[in-house]
Design a protein around this motif. Structure first.
Motif: not given
Length: 429
Positions: A370-374
């Motif tokens: 999973l990714f979250i925003p950077s």
């Protein structure tokens, strides 16, 4: 405190270990700063009454056994950082994993549910590879793609081996590795796609092909003042031309399809009045298809040979840290999409250009990434940033993913790794 408040308190507390003046961290593998974060991990698990194990390559496991003898679904990432790195890369995934596991255990107890799989949280050793190359070391040893005895011998620039460094901080373990049934990792994107599109969660569907070239440039040491320019065999001048060729090789390919860099260079004897006799550097090539990496490699080897001939020196080139493209299970992607929708979070599928521990784990068990925003897509530097709100969105999704996986949502017999052809067909569809 609520679950979210506890998580944020712990996250920002761990960011103090190795903190830099510009709000980053310098917490390289098996350093005193890394020890602080490891001690904190162990204390968190101890306070929950969870079992703690440390294996012989320094991987740490916090294990929650609710079904005796069953394998574990692991949540986690890594606590080590790059030199002058960011506080989010890796650490977010470990701390979110701990709090998600705590939430899942409370839910299991409250509902009287005995899951199919046990649950654990892992802090992988030396994911970053900043002090000890190659990167993704701990998880790769765990899955068997790197040899443990060889990795323990790897030395940093000061000549300290992995085994010596781990022993010095008390984390050269001897515990048995847990049997694993699945793995989930959450991470900052390290790119701008989620931020630009204002999407909460990225479901990683594949990784780029990666390979490094270990390059040794061998010249002749001589006096910088007394040696005529025509008589010099300057390893640093030749190496500088190699660096430029690595940078420029991407121009032979469609824009955005391949990236290249040289991130480490050492020279000998590194004296201001001596022409360099030896330069060692590592070139990093990554692309979304293997052919482009192999073609860039071919171009570079040909160009490097011409540089060696021009300067009448020797340049040795060896393949290093080659990683094939990994396609994550379709069933895991669909699970992320279902969980995100149920929680009211926006989600999209996304590739990873960077390597992660999940890339290694995806070789042996059903794996979710999973990714979250950077913010600004910045990573591996002190300016790296993700908002508390985005971290909490990710924590909610990870907790529900871990819950579903512990109940058997991703069984190995029900999932398969997609081939390149299958993935291409899916994209065209």
């Amino acid at each position: 405190m609520t679950l979210n408040q506890e998580f944020l308190t712990d996250f920002h507390h761990v960011a103090e270990f190795g903190a830099t003046v510009r709000n980053g961290v310098d917490r390289q593998a098996a350093t005193p700063e890394d020890k602080l974060s490891r001690d904190w991990f162990a204390e968190f698990a101890k306070n929950q009454g969870w079992e703690i194990r440390v294996d012989h390559i320094g991987n740490m496991f916090a294990l929650i056994e609710t079904r005796p003898g069953a394998p574990y679904v692991l949540l986690g990432s890594h606590l080590d950082s790059q030199p002058l790195g960011g506080r989010y890369d890796g650490a977010y995934g470990v701390i979110a994993g701990l709090h998600a596991a705590k939430n899942i255990k409370h839910r299991l107890d409250a509902e009287g549910v005995v899951p199919e799989f046990n649950l654990g949280v892992v802090n992988w050793f030396n994911e970053e590879g900043g002090r000890f190359a190659p990167s993704i070391m701990g998880s790769s040893v765990f899955v068997g793609s790197m040899d443990e005895s060889e990795m323990l011998k790897v030395e940093d620039l000061e000549g300290i081996s992995v085994a010596q460094a781990l022993e010095s901080i008390g984390y050269l373990g001897t515990d048995a590795r847990p049997e694993v049934a699945g793995y989930a990792e959450i991470h900052i994107e390290q790119g701008r796609i989620l931020e630009r599109e204002q999407i909460n969660i990225g479901a990683v569907d594949y990784s780029w092909h990666t390979q490094k070239l270990d390059i040794e440039v061998l010249g002749e040491q001589s006096h910088t003042g007394a040696t005529a320019m025509a008589d010099r065999h300057d390893a640093l001048v030749a190496a500088s031309k190699v660096v430029l060729k690595v940078h420029d090789v991407v121009e032979s390919f469609p824009e955005g399809s391949i990236v290249s860099s040289v991130g480490r260079m050492t020279l000998e004897p590194n004296s201001p009045i001596v022409v360099a006799r030896r330069v060692h550097l590592v070139a990093d090539l990554r692309a979304e298809n293997k052919h482009d990496v192999l073609e860039a490699r071919r171009i570079l080897i040909d160009q490097i040979a011409r540089i060696a001939e021009q300067h009448e020196i020797k340049i040795n080139v060896a393949d290093f840290d080659v990683r094939e493209i990994q396609y994550y299970p379709e069933e895991g992607l669909e699970l992320v999409e279902k969980v995100a929708a149920n929680l009211g979070k926006s989600v999209r599928r996304i590739r990873t250009m960077a390597g992660h521990d999940s890339v290694a784990m995806n070789r042996i068990v059903p794996t979710v990434m999973l990714f979250i925003p950077s913010i600004d897509g910045v990573s591996h530097c002190e300016r790296e940033f993700s908002t508390d709100e985005d971290m909490l969105h990710g924590l909610d999704v990870l907790a529900d993913i871990g819950w579903e996986m512990s109940l058997g949502a991703l069984r190995e017999k029900d999932v398969h790794e997609r081939s390149t052809d299958e993935y291409a067909q899916g994209v065209k569809a």
